[in-house]
Structures are given as C-alpha cells and as structure tokens.
Design an enzyme around this catalytic site. Structure first.
Site, PDB file in Angstrom:
ATOM      1  N   GLU A  44      32.749  65.599 -68.403  1.00 54.08           N
ATOM      2  CA  GLU A  44      33.002  66.931 -67.862  1.00 54.08           C
ATOM      3  C   GLU A  44      34.399  66.854 -67.269  1.00 54.08           C
ATOM      4  O   GLU A  44      34.633  66.119 -66.302  1.00 54.08           O
ATOM      5  CB  GLU A  44      31.929  67.268 -66.837  1.00 54.08           C
ATOM      6  CG  GLU A  44      31.887  68.737 -66.524  1.00 54.08           C
ATOM      7  CD  GLU A  44      32.846  69.050 -65.408  1.00 54.08           C
ATOM      8  OE1 GLU A  44      33.986  69.451 -65.739  1.00 54.08           O
ATOM      9  OE2 GLU A  44      32.487  68.882 -64.245  1.00 54.08           O
ATOM     10  N   GLU A  74      25.126  67.863 -70.000  1.00 51.93           N
ATOM     11  CA  GLU A  74      24.073  67.256 -69.182  1.00 51.93           C
ATOM     12  C   GLU A  74      23.259  68.392 -68.587  1.00 51.93           C
ATOM     13  O   GLU A  74      23.619  69.556 -68.678  1.00 51.93           O
ATOM     14  CB  GLU A  74      24.684  66.329 -68.128  1.00 51.93           C
ATOM     15  CG  GLU A  74      25.402  65.134 -68.784  1.00 51.93           C
ATOM     16  CD  GLU A  74      25.793  64.018 -67.821  1.00 51.93           C
ATOM     17  OE1 GLU A  74      25.122  63.829 -66.792  1.00 51.93           O
ATOM     18  OE2 GLU A  74      26.795  63.334 -68.102  1.00 51.93           O
ATOM     19  N   CYS A 124      35.453  72.095 -60.638  1.00 50.86           N
ATOM     20  CA  CYS A 124      35.794  72.268 -62.055  1.00 50.86           C
ATOM     21  C   CYS A 124      35.508  73.682 -62.538  1.00 50.86           C
ATOM     22  O   CYS A 124      36.131  74.162 -63.467  1.00 50.86           O
ATOM     23  CB  CYS A 124      35.016  71.263 -62.885  1.00 50.86           C
ATOM     24  SG  CYS A 124      33.246  71.309 -62.532  1.00 50.86           S
TER      25      CYS A 124
HETATM   26  P1  NDP Z   1      40.916  61.152 -62.549  1.00 55.44           P
HETATM   27  O1  NDP Z   1      40.231  62.183 -63.299  1.00 55.44           O
HETATM   28  O2  NDP Z   1      42.195  60.641 -63.091  1.00 55.44           O
HETATM   29  O3  NDP Z   1      39.900  59.951 -62.390  1.00 55.44           O
HETATM   30  C1  NDP Z   1      40.121  58.879 -61.540  1.00 55.44           C
HETATM   31  C2  NDP Z   1      38.905  57.990 -61.607  1.00 55.44           C
HETATM   32  O4  NDP Z   1      38.734  57.524 -62.928  1.00 55.44           O
HETATM   33  C3  NDP Z   1      39.036  56.772 -60.715  1.00 55.44           C
HETATM   34  O5  NDP Z   1      37.758  56.430 -60.206  1.00 55.44           O
HETATM   35  C4  NDP Z   1      39.517  55.706 -61.679  1.00 55.44           C
HETATM   36  O6  NDP Z   1      39.149  54.400 -61.334  1.00 55.44           O
HETATM   37  C5  NDP Z   1      38.825  56.103 -62.931  1.00 55.44           C
HETATM   38  N1  NDP Z   1      39.612  55.689 -64.106  1.00 55.44           N
HETATM   39  C6  NDP Z   1      40.914  55.792 -64.268  1.00 55.44           C
HETATM   40  N2  NDP Z   1      41.270  55.310 -65.480  1.00 55.44           N
HETATM   41  C7  NDP Z   1      40.151  54.908 -66.075  1.00 55.44           C
HETATM   42  C8  NDP Z   1      39.857  54.332 -67.334  1.00 55.44           C
HETATM   43  N3  NDP Z   1      40.806  54.090 -68.232  1.00 55.44           N
HETATM   44  N4  NDP Z   1      38.590  54.053 -67.605  1.00 55.44           N
HETATM   45  C9  NDP Z   1      37.645  54.328 -66.704  1.00 55.44           C
HETATM   46  N5  NDP Z   1      37.861  54.868 -65.496  1.00 55.44           N
HETATM   47  C10 NDP Z   1      39.111  55.164 -65.188  1.00 55.44           C
HETATM   48  O7  NDP Z   1      41.015  61.646 -61.044  1.00 55.44           O
HETATM   49  P2  NDP Z   1      42.132  62.077 -60.075  1.00 55.44           P
HETATM   50  O8  NDP Z   1      41.530  61.960 -58.750  1.00 55.44           O
HETATM   51  O9  NDP Z   1      43.421  61.391 -60.295  1.00 55.44           O
HETATM   52  O10 NDP Z   1      42.274  63.627 -60.430  1.00 55.44           O
HETATM   53  C11 NDP Z   1      43.261  64.080 -61.296  1.00 55.44           C
HETATM   54  C12 NDP Z   1      42.979  65.494 -61.710  1.00 55.44           C
HETATM   55  O11 NDP Z   1      41.696  65.570 -62.313  1.00 55.44           O
HETATM   56  C13 NDP Z   1      42.885  66.517 -60.583  1.00 55.44           C
HETATM   57  O12 NDP Z   1      44.123  66.978 -60.189  1.00 55.44           O
HETATM   58  C14 NDP Z   1      42.061  67.597 -61.220  1.00 55.44           C
HETATM   59  O13 NDP Z   1      42.883  68.440 -61.997  1.00 55.44           O
HETATM   60  C15 NDP Z   1      41.121  66.830 -62.148  1.00 55.44           C
HETATM   61  N6  NDP Z   1      39.784  66.662 -61.584  1.00 55.44           N
HETATM   62  C16 NDP Z   1      38.756  67.269 -62.217  1.00 55.44           C
HETATM   63  C17 NDP Z   1      37.493  67.173 -61.686  1.00 55.44           C
HETATM   64  C18 NDP Z   1      36.348  67.848 -62.337  1.00 55.44           C
HETATM   65  O14 NDP Z   1      35.383  68.181 -61.650  1.00 55.44           O
HETATM   66  N7  NDP Z   1      36.357  68.000 -63.629  1.00 55.44           N
HETATM   67  C19 NDP Z   1      37.219  66.460 -60.472  1.00 55.44           C
HETATM   68  C20 NDP Z   1      38.360  65.801 -59.897  1.00 55.44           C
HETATM   69  C21 NDP Z   1      39.593  65.915 -60.461  1.00 55.44           C
HETATM   70  P3  NDP Z   1      40.264  53.381 -60.812  1.00 55.44           P
HETATM   71  O15 NDP Z   1      40.698  53.923 -59.495  1.00 55.44           O
HETATM   72  O16 NDP Z   1      39.567  52.082 -60.681  1.00 55.44           O
HETATM   73  O17 NDP Z   1      41.351  53.370 -61.825  1.00 55.44           O
END
Ligand code: NDP
Length: 488
Positions: free
Chosen positions: A256, A469, A290
C-alpha cells in the site's frame, strides 16, 4: 555515552527484549517539540537474523495450532490492548505528535478492532471446493487447503503506526504465520508495546518479533532467505526496492504505497456535509494519511462557496500541544518531512498557485517552535499538469480545481499515476454510483471519506500499490493454497 544513555525502546526477539548494544542506537524525537524522547536500540544484521530464525522455529507449531485457539488468542490480545489503552495512546502521541483525541478515537481504538475482526474472519472462513465432471465420465472432488504463507516481514510506516501494524499482524497471526516487524524509525514505541501484550496473552515465543533500525534493517530483512513474503506500507519508491529485494527468491508482496487522492464535488452536494467531509479528508493527521485528499475538483457553480467554506474550516483548526483535548492538528512527523512539504509549497508558488490559506510555518510559541509544525494550506490556480498536483505531498494541503461537467470531472480525477482512493460528493444517487465506479482507485466513497469495513478489500492501483488486504483479501495474501483433487 554508553553509561548514560537510557534505551527506552528495545528490540523484541524470540519472546523477550534483547539487551541494548551500546554502539547502535538512535534518538526518538518528539515531533511536537523537537526534543529527544529517548533512545531506540537499532538491530544489527545478526539480530535480524536471529529474529528470522526464531520466527521460522516458532512457525512449525503455530501453523498447526487450531484456528479456534489462534482466534481466541487474538481476542485476548484485543482485551489486553484495551486494558493498557492509555499506555498505547501515550506512546503513539509521543512518537507522532498526533492529537490525543485522534489517538484515542482512531489509532488505538482500531487496534483491538483489527484483532477481533480477523479472529472472526478466519474462524468463519471456508474452503473452495468444486465437483469436476470430465467429458469421458470421470468425476472428481477438488478442494483447496490453505496453509500459512510462512514467516512474513511486516514493514509499517509512521503515520498510523499501531493501526497499520495491527491491520497486517492480526490476519497474519490468525492465518498461522510468524512475523518479523520493522516499524518506522520515527515511531518505534507502540510496536514494541504490542510485543509485550502479545507475550502476556500467551503468544508463543518467536511468533512475533520486532526489529528497529534507521537505514538498512528493512532491506536486510526483505532480502533474507528465511522470509516467505513481505507486506509493506510506505512510499512507492521504497516499494519498488522491496520488490527487487524479494524478486530473486520469487516471494509475494502486498503493497500500500500512498496516493494523490481526488475528491469530486458536484453542484447538488449538501454543502455543509461536503465541506466537513472534505476538511476531514484533507487535514486529518496533518494530511499524513495515505487516503487523504490532495486534489479537490469542484463544479464551477459552487467553486467559490466550497473554497470559502474550506478556508473557514482550515482556519478553525487548532494547532497545539498534542496532549490538549482541544488540539485538532499536530505537527508533521520530522524535520526532513517538513522540509519536503515546504519544498512543495515553494514549487506550487512557482507553478502559479494562488494561496487561499496557510502556506508557511506557524508561530506556536517557545514550547512548540522546535517542532515540525506547518500551516493547513489550500491552493487554487493550479492545473493537472503541475508537479504539485501530480506528486504525493503527504501534508495538510490540497489544490482546488474547477470542472464543468461529469465527464470532465472523471477525466481529471483519473489523470494520475496513483490509484488509491477517491470521494464523490453529490445528492444524485445514480451519479454517485456511476462516478464512484468510474474512479480508477481501490476505494471509492460517496458522501463520506475513510469509512471502513474491515471485511472489504483495501489497497490501490498504479503507483498506489499491489494486491489488497482486508477480509478475504487478507486471507488470500497470508495463506498459500494446496488444491487436492480426488477422483470419485
Ligand atoms: P518509506 O516509505 O521510504 O519507508 C521507510 C521504511 O522502509 C523504513 O522502515 C525502512 O527501513 C524500510 N525500507 C527502506 N528501504 C527498504 C528496502 N529496500 N527493503 C525493505 N525495507 C526498506 O518511508 P519514509 O518515512 O521515508 O516516507 C517517505 C514518503 O512515503 C512520505 O513522504 C510519504 O509520501 C510516503 N508515505 C506513505 C505512507 C502510506 O501510508 N502509504 C506512509 C508513510 C509515508 P530502514 O530504516 O531499515 O531502511
């Protein structure tokens, strides 16, 4: 440093908290003030490895535990979350800065609902069966036996941490899987508290593990050979990286990935109901859901009334201490996220936006000015070509764009790379159904927003995700069927 640092948030592996490794921790920041709340113990690869190994070991007997027993455990977990409700609320508010009233009414309230719903759904689930009749006179009984997927990596974001975690973990456990959870580094606390609750109600050691990290842990987990599937909520960019991480081992993913959601407001809509619904859909959780609306398409005949009504509602929001009951709107999650949203504010100006309200950083006084606050913001004057109308901003902001007729409205709403949610506002019953069905999204609402039935499918199209889901869709993702064919 090691002697003085108090690690408030620890990893939970194989049924117990792990001892902090003094060299690898990071600060947990209060988004409302910018102050440090405590430290989080970051897992190293050896610990993630141990979490996956313990999950694999625990899987063998948890998968064979009768469904009724698993469902009973989920119900006990729901009861225990309610007993410790205020602890979860306090942890969620501290990590996210969200208003306490919202944490109580939405975030934490949904956690027991998720556990009870999936206990009911799994307990009631049947199996598909077919009687086959071949042309040459043979008959056979086909039936599918659903088995747990295995060890599932659950990667959840910071916007609705406990709500989204339990939305994934409840069906995963109900179906007999073991999980390794990687919470967002911004919001480590409620996942950790949930581990404690699940242990208290008798979940066997190793079935639920939590590993923390801020860079690299998620990737290591999803590449791990002991992981049988990944469920992820977050950005589309990270979704593609998760996909490539599991690709060599051909494992299923459920994604998602956010949206650029449209609201379509027709001239016959009930104005007050629509304005209240629109304001909720743009500004809830400071726009960090989202499902939040970032594009509002309004019929020309009522454009000014909708714009003025939304300006009034944005101006009436109360930004303030998250623990005050009167606060309606919290900060953004982090400095980095606010910088990103502010870059979109600057870009909108360059793209020709007319600012209706907001557009900057509020002055909330000395106590809160170190936090990541931002003003609820509305624009007009942008078109669908603008980057600010095409990319997900994930803040309390929307662009208002006029339309002249139904076909134009549908075309504008569907002109996006995303496809998560839409809302249609009209008193014309047939038009409501017609337009809602024409939206290329996973969830389409008429005269409401974010009204959920946990049995219905949830997810998105295009950049918004992969798979669904909820209800039977969750059972499909968290299980693998073996079809048995018996010649009669
Ligand atoms: P991300 O979506 O980039 O996800 C970060 C998470 O994913 C961390 O827990 C990280 O773990 C993990 N992750 C990163 N790379 C990988 C990989 N290659 N494989 C598996 N896990 C990985 O989150 P952000 O907080 O940076 O948010 C960025 C943008 O995402 C926001 O600005 C928003 O636009 C969007 N967003 C959307 C959401 C939604 O509900 N759909 C919710 C939150 C954000 P690790 O730290 O160990 O790398």
């Amino acid at each position: 440093m090691a002697d003085t640092v108090q690690y408030w948030v620890r990893n939970f592996v194989d049924g117990a908290y792990t001892e902090p490794n003094e060299t690898s921790g990071y600060d947990n920041i209060d988004p409302a003030t910018g102050a440090t709340l405590g430290r989080v113990h970051a897992a190293d690869t050896a610990l993630v490895d141990r979490a996956v190994t313990s999950a694999r070991r625990a899987l063998t007997s948890w998968a064979k535990t009768p469904v009724a027993e698993r469902a009973a455990l989920l119900r006990r977990a729901a009861d225990r979350i309610e007993e410790r409700f205020e602890e979860f609320v306090a942890a969620e508010v501290a990590d996210t800065g969200k208003p306490i009233t919202q944490a109580r009414l939405l975030d934490v309230r949904r956690a027991p609902q998720n556990f009870r719903s999936f206990a009911d759904i799994v307990a009631a689930a049947g199996q598909e069966s077919f009687i086959t009749e071949t042309g040459d006179g043979r008959r056979a009984l086909n039936y599918a036996v659903r088995k747990p997927l295995g060890v599932v990596a659950v990667i959840v974001p910071w916007n609705l941490p406990l709500l989204l975690l339990t939305w994934k973990v409840a069906p995963a456990l109900a179906c007999g899987n073991a999980v390794v959870v990687k919470p967002s580094e911004e919001t480590p606390s409620t996942a950790t508290l949930l581990a404690e609750v699940l242990a208290e109600v008798g979940l066997p050691a190793g079935v639920f593990n939590v590993v923390h990290g801020c860079g690299g842990v998620g990737e290591f987990l999803t590449r791990h050979a002991g992981i049988d599937g990944v469920t992820f909520t977050g950005s589309s960019a990270t979704g593609t990286r998760v996909m490539s991480a599991v690709a060599p081992r051909v494992r299923p993913v459920s994604f998602e990935l956010g949206g650029k959601n449209a609201a379509v407001v027709f001239e016959d809509a009930d104005l007050d109901e629509t304005l209240d619904g629109l304001a909720r859909s743009v500004f809830t959780n400071t726009g960090q859901v989202c499902l939040c609306t970032e594009r509002v398409y309004v019929h020309r005949d009522i454009f000014d009334e909708i714009a003025n009504g939304l300006i009034a509602r944005a101006s009436a929001l109360t930004l303030g201490r998250p623990t005050d009951d009167a606060t309606t709107t919290g900060p953004l999650i982090s400095q980095a996220h606010r910088d990103k949203v502010l870059r979109y504010f600057e870009l909108a100006e360059r793209e020709g936006a007319e600012l209706l309200v907001g557009g900057g950083v509020p002055d909330l006084g000395a106590e809160l000015n170190g936090g990541f606050w931002i003003e609820p913001t509305l624009w007009t004057g942008l078109t669908n070509d603008a980057t600010t109308v095409r990319e997900e901003i994930f803040g309390p902001v929307a662009a208002l764009i006029p339309f002249s007729d139904e076909n134009e409205a549908i075309g504008l709403a569907n002109d996006t790379d995303y496809g998560l949610a839409a809302s249609v506002w009209t008193n014309d019953l047939r038009r409501g159904h017609r337009v809602a069905q024409a939206m290329n999204v996973g969830m389409s609402w008429v005269n409401t927003w974010f009204l959920r039935d946990l049995r219905s499918p949830f997810g998105g199209m295009g950049l918004s995700g992969l798979g669904r889901e909820g209800g039977a869709s969750s059972l499909h993702f968290y299980t693998d069927p073996t079809n048995v064919c018996v010649q009669l």
